[in-house]
Design an enzyme around this catalytic site. Structure first.
Site, PDB file in Angstrom:
ATOM      1  N   ASP A 370      15.574  37.419  21.498  1.00 23.39           N
ATOM      2  CA  ASP A 370      16.999  37.367  21.862  1.00 23.39           C
ATOM      3  C   ASP A 370      17.639  36.084  21.323  1.00 23.39           C
ATOM      4  O   ASP A 370      16.960  35.082  21.095  1.00 23.39           O
ATOM      5  CB  ASP A 370      17.164  37.432  23.392  1.00 23.39           C
ATOM      6  CG  ASP A 370      16.338  36.387  24.124  1.00 23.39           C
ATOM      7  OD1 ASP A 370      15.262  35.998  23.614  1.00 23.39           O
ATOM      8  OD2 ASP A 370      16.762  35.947  25.207  1.00 23.39           O
ATOM      9  N   GLU A 371      18.934  36.149  21.118  1.00 21.82           N
ATOM     10  CA  GLU A 371      19.774  34.969  20.867  1.00 21.82           C
ATOM     11  C   GLU A 371      19.246  34.074  19.748  1.00 21.82           C
ATOM     12  O   GLU A 371      19.327  32.858  19.837  1.00 21.82           O
ATOM     13  CB  GLU A 371      19.915  34.136  22.156  1.00 21.82           C
ATOM     14  CG  GLU A 371      20.597  34.893  23.270  1.00 21.82           C
ATOM     15  CD  GLU A 371      20.823  34.046  24.523  1.00 21.82           C
ATOM     16  OE1 GLU A 371      21.924  34.133  25.081  1.00 21.82           O
ATOM     17  OE2 GLU A 371      19.899  33.315  24.943  1.00 21.82           O
TER      18      GLU A 371
END
Ligand SMILES: *[C@@H]1O[C@H](CO)[C@@H](O)[C@H](O)[C@H]1NC(C)=O
Ligand SMILES: *[C@@H]1O[C@H](CO)[C@@H](O)[C@H](O)[C@H]1NC(C)=O
Ligand SMILES: *[C@@H]1O[C@H](CO)[C@@H](O)[C@H](O)[C@H]1NC(C)=O
Ligand SMILES: *[C@@H]1O[C@H](CO)[C@@H](O)[C@H](O)[C@H]1NC(C)=O
Ligand SMILES: *[C@@H]1O[C@H](CO)[C@@H](O)[C@H](O)[C@H]1NC(C)=O
Ligand SMILES: *[C@@H]1O[C@H](CO)[C@@H](O)[C@H](O)[C@H]1NC(C)=O
Length: 602
Positions: A370-371
Site C-alpha cells: 500500500d501507499e
C-alpha cells in the site's frame, strides 16, 4: 413445515432471539430448558469432557476469571497440547471446554436486556439438557487447520429438543467450533447464581457462512500489543464467527517481530527492549488461533512502509526524511530500494527465517504494497527518478521475486490493491488482493481475475472519525484546521458497517471472486487501553453480514431494528467473557420494547 417454524421464530424475534451472527436458517421456540455440569457430551460416540469438572474448585486447572490491570483473562479447564500438530479431537475438546466455561463460568444474568422488574426468569427445577451429541461427518485434513479460502466447510446443524437432547453435526471440526459458539449463546445465568437456562427450546439451526474470509487487521507496529491482547482479540473473533486475524506486523514506526537470523531488526526496531514477539510468541498466537478456527496471517509490508534503516542501512530509501509528505503518508518514511540484488537477498533471508515458522499454521503471507510512492526512488542514488513508467518494470521484478519466494516456501501471497491498480503489476492468479480505497476497486480487481478482500475505508476502518492526530503546523491551526477531522472521517458506526456488503456494486458474474472482508484497526491512536472498545461490538456488524449476507430469508435488507438488541446482547456476552466492548445504545433502550427507541423521522 420448516417455513411455518420460521414464521413462529420471527414472531418471537426480539431480545430473546439472541444469536450473533444470525444463523442462515433457524427456528426456535419459547420453552425453557436448564443445563448444568451433569450434561453428557459425546464426540463421534466417544465421551468428551473437561478435566477436571468445573465443580472441583480445588484443582489448579479450575476455570477462573481473574481481574488484573483492567484486563480479564481466563482459562477454562482443558488446555490442548502445544505444537504445530493438530487433531480434530483436541480442537473439539478445546471448543467444548471453552463453551461450558462460557456458559457456567462466564454466564450473565440478562437484567439489562429485560424490562425493569419484569418477571421473565424461569422458575428453577424445569427440564434439564442431559446430552450433547457431537457428530463430525467428514475427516479433517491438514488444510482444515490452515485453510485456503473456501477449503473448509464451516457449516453445522444444531438441534435442541424439548426433552433436553442436544445434537451438533458438522462436516469439519471448524464447523463444530462454530456450532458450539451458537450453543453457548443460547444460555443465560439464573439470578440464583447456580442455574443456567435457555428460553428458546426447541431449537433447530442449519447454518453456514456466505463468505469464506471474515477477518480483522490489527496493526502491531504503530503501537505495541501484548500477546494476551492479541489472544483476547482472537477469542472475540471466534465469538463472532470470524476466521482471520491479519497481523500488520511491521511498519516504519516499529519492527516488533524477532527474526533470529537478522537480530538487529527487532533490537533496533522495537519501541523498547522486550516489546517484541519471539518466535515462540508468534507460534503461540498462531496455535491459539488454530484452536479457535481463526487463521493468523502475517503481513510484512513492502516495498513501502519499511523501517529497517537503523538495523540494516543501505537497503532502503527515505527513512526519516523531511518533508515526509513527498515520500509517504505519515512519518517516518522508508521503502525498499528497487532493482537492487542486495534487497532481494535480504528479503530471501528474512523469508527463509520467518515463513517456515508461519506455514504450519497459515496458508497465506501478506506482502503489503500500500501507499508506495514513486518519489522514494528520487532518493535512490542508483535510480534518481520518480517516473512511474521507468520504475514499473522494476517493481514488477521486485514483486515477481518476492512472490516467487513466498510460493517456494509454501504460502500464497496477498497484496494491497495499489500494486495492481496503480502500478499495473501482473501477479499470479493465486494472489489475494486486498482493497481499502473504496470506489470501483473491488470490481476492477475481480475483473482482473484476482480473489478480492474488501477493507474499504468508507465502511471498515475502525480507527476513523476520532479526530486528526498529526500535529498542526504553526500559523493559525485553529482557523485553518477546525474541526480537526482525520483523513477518513466520519466514524464507521456499526449501522454504517451493517449497511455494506463486499459484493455491493460488483457485477453478478464476478461476485464469486469476492471472498470476504477485513475490518482494519490501524493503531496510530489505539493501544491496549482502547483496543476492545474500538473493535467491539462494531466489528460484529460486519461479521454478521459476512456470515449471513445483507439480505434476509424474506429477501429484505436485514433490519437494524432486529439487529440492534441482538448486538447489544452480544456486547454484554462479550463483556461477560472478558472483552470490554462499548455500548451501542443507552441502557434504557435495551430494557424496553425495541420500537421505543426508534428515531422520530417517520
Ligand atoms: C409460546 O409459543 C406458543 C406458540 O407460538 C404460544 O401459543 C404461547 O403463548 C407462547 N408462550 C409464551 C409464554 O409466550
Ligand atoms: C457444507 O456441508 C453441508 C453439510 O454437509 C452442505 O449442505 C453444504 O452444501 C456444504 N457447503 C459447501 C459450500 O460446500
Ligand atoms: C515528489 O517530490 C517533489 C520534490 O522532489 C515534490 O515537489 C512532489 O510534490 C512530490 N510528489 C508527491 C506525489 O508527493
Ligand atoms: C537494474 O539492475 C541491473 C542489474 O543490477 C542493472 O544492469 C540495470 O542497469 C539496473 N537498471 C537501472 C535502470 O538502473
Ligand atoms: C498503468 O496503466 C494505465 C492504463 O493503461 C496507465 O495510464 C498508467 O500510466 C500505467 N501506470 C504505470 C505505472 O505503468
Ligand atoms: C436494500 O437497501 C438498498 C439501499 O441501501 C436498496 O438499494 C436495495 O434495493 C434494498 N434491497 C432490498 C431487497 O430491499
Amino acid at each position: 413445515m420448516f417455513s411455518r417454524a420460521i414464521v413462529a421464530a420471527l414472531a418471537l424475534s426480539g431480545p430473546a432471539f439472541a444469536l450473533w451472527p444470525v444463523p442462515k436458517h433457524s427456528s426456535t421456540g419459547n420453552d425453557t430448558l436448564f443445563i448444568d455440569q451433569t450434561v453428557q457430551v459425546t464426540y463421534n460416540g466417544e465421551q468428551v469432557w473437561w478435566t477436571p469438572p468445573y465443580d472441583d474448585p480445588g484443582s489448579p486447572d479450575f476455570a477462573e476469571t481473574r481481574i488484573d490491570d483492567q484486563q480479564v483473562t481466563y482459562t477454562a479447564g482443558y488446555v490442548p497440547p502445544s505444537g504445530p500438530h493438530f487433531t480434530s479431537k483436541e480442537i473439539v475438546q478445546g471448543g467444548v471446554s471453552r463453551t461450558f466455561g462460557a456458559i457456567f463460568q462466564q454466564g450473565f444474568v440478562p437484567w439489562m436486556l429485560r424490562e425493569r422488574d419484569s418477571n421473565s426468569e424461569p422458575n428453577l427445577g424445569g427440564t434439564r439438557i442431559r446430552t450433547l451429541q457431537i457428530i463430525q461427518t467428514q475427516h479433517d485434513s491438514a488444510n482444515t487447520f490452515k485453510p485456503l479460502n473456501g477449503a473448509v466447510n464451516e457449516s453445522y446443524a444444531l438441534d435442541v429438543d424439548a426433552k433436553g437432547h442436544a445434537s451438533l453435526t458438522a462436516p469439519s471440526s471448524t464447523g463444530i467450533l462454530r456450532g458450539l459458539e451458537t450453543f453457548s449463546q443460547l444460555f443465560f445465568k439464573h439470578s440464583s447464581g447456580t442455574a443456567w437456562y435457555t428460553q428458546l427450546a426447541p431449537v433447530s439451526i442449519r447454518d453456514e457462512p456466505k463468505y469464506p474470509h471474515r477477518g480483522l487487521l490489527l496493526d502491531v507496529s504503530r503501537h505495541w500489543f501484548e500477546v494476551s491482547d492479541i489472544e483476547r482479540t482472537i477469542d472475540a473473533l471466534a465469538m463472532n464467527k470470524m476466521n482471520v486475524l491479519h497481523l500488520h506486523a511491521t511498519d516504519t514506526q516499529s519492527w516488533p517481530l524477532e527474526i533470529p537470523s537478522l537480530p538487529l531488526l527487532a533490537e533496533k526496531g522495537a519501541y523498547h527492549k522486550g516489546l517484541s514477539y519471539s518466535p515462540s510468541d508468534l507460534a503461540s498466537i498462531q496455535e491459539y488461533g488454530v484452536h479457535r478456527g481463526v487463521q493468523v496471517i502475517v503481513e510484512i509490508d513492502m516495498p513501502g512502509h519499511v523501517g529497517i534503516d537503523k538495523a540494516y542501512p543501505g537497503l532502503s530509501n527515505a527513512y526519516g526524511v523531511n518533508p515526509w509528505q513527498w515520500y509517504c503518508a505519515q512519518p517516518p518514511c522508508g521503502s525498499f530500494k528497487l532493482n537492487n540484488t542486495d534487497v532481494e537477498k535480504f528479503i530471501d533471508k528474512l523469508f527463509e527465517d520467518l515463513l517456515p515458522r508461519l506455514s504450519p499454521y497459515s496458508a497465506y503471507f501478506h506482502t503489503g504494497g500500500d501507499e508506495y510512492k514513486a518519489n522514494n526512488s528520487l532518493l535512490d542514488p542508483a535510480l534518481r527518478t520518480n517516473d512511474m513508467n521507468t520504475l514499473q518494470p522494476m517493481l514488477q521484478r521486485f514483486l515477481d521475486h518476492v512472490h516467487g519466494k513466498v510460493r517456494d516456501l509454501g504460502l500464497v501471497p496477498m497484496v494491497w490493491e495499489e500494486m495492481i491498480l496503480d502500478w499495473n503489476a501482473t501477479l499470479g492468479k493465486d494472489v489475494v488482493a486486498q482493497t481499502w480505497l473504496g470506489g470501483g476497486a473491488i470490481q476492477k480487481l475481480a475483473q482482473a481475475g484476482y480473489k478480492v478482500i474488501d477493507s474499504s475505508n468508507d465502511f471498515y476502518y475502525l480507527d476513523c472519525g476520532r479526530g486528526e492526530w498529526l500535529d498542526f503546523a504553526n500559523g493559525d491551526p485553529f482557523n485553518n484546521n477546525y474541526p480537526f477531522l482525520d483523513w477518513c472521517d466520519p466514524t464507521k458506526n456499526w449501522k454504517l458497517m451493517y449497511s455494506h456488503e463486499p459484493t455491493d456494486g460488483v457485477s453478478d458474474d464476478l461476485k464469486k471472486n469476492v471472498i470476504g472482508g477485513e475490518v482494519a484497526v490501524w493503531t496510530e491512536t489505539i493501544d491496549p487501553t482502547s483496543l476492545d472498545s474500538i473493535i467491539w461490538p462494531r466489528a460484529g456488524a460486519a461479521a454478521e453480514i459476512w456470515w449471513s449476507g445483507k439480505i434476509d430469508e424474506k429477501g429484505q435488507n436485514r433490519s437494524q431494528i432486529d439487529a440492534r438488541p441482538r448486538l447489544s446482547e452480544q456486547r454484554e456476552r462479550m463483556l461477560a467473557r472478558g472483552v470490554r466492548g462499548t455500548p451501542i445504545t443507552q441502557l434504557w433502550c435495551s430494557q424496553v420494547d425495541v420500537h421505543n427507541c426508534e428515531s422520530g423521522n417517520y
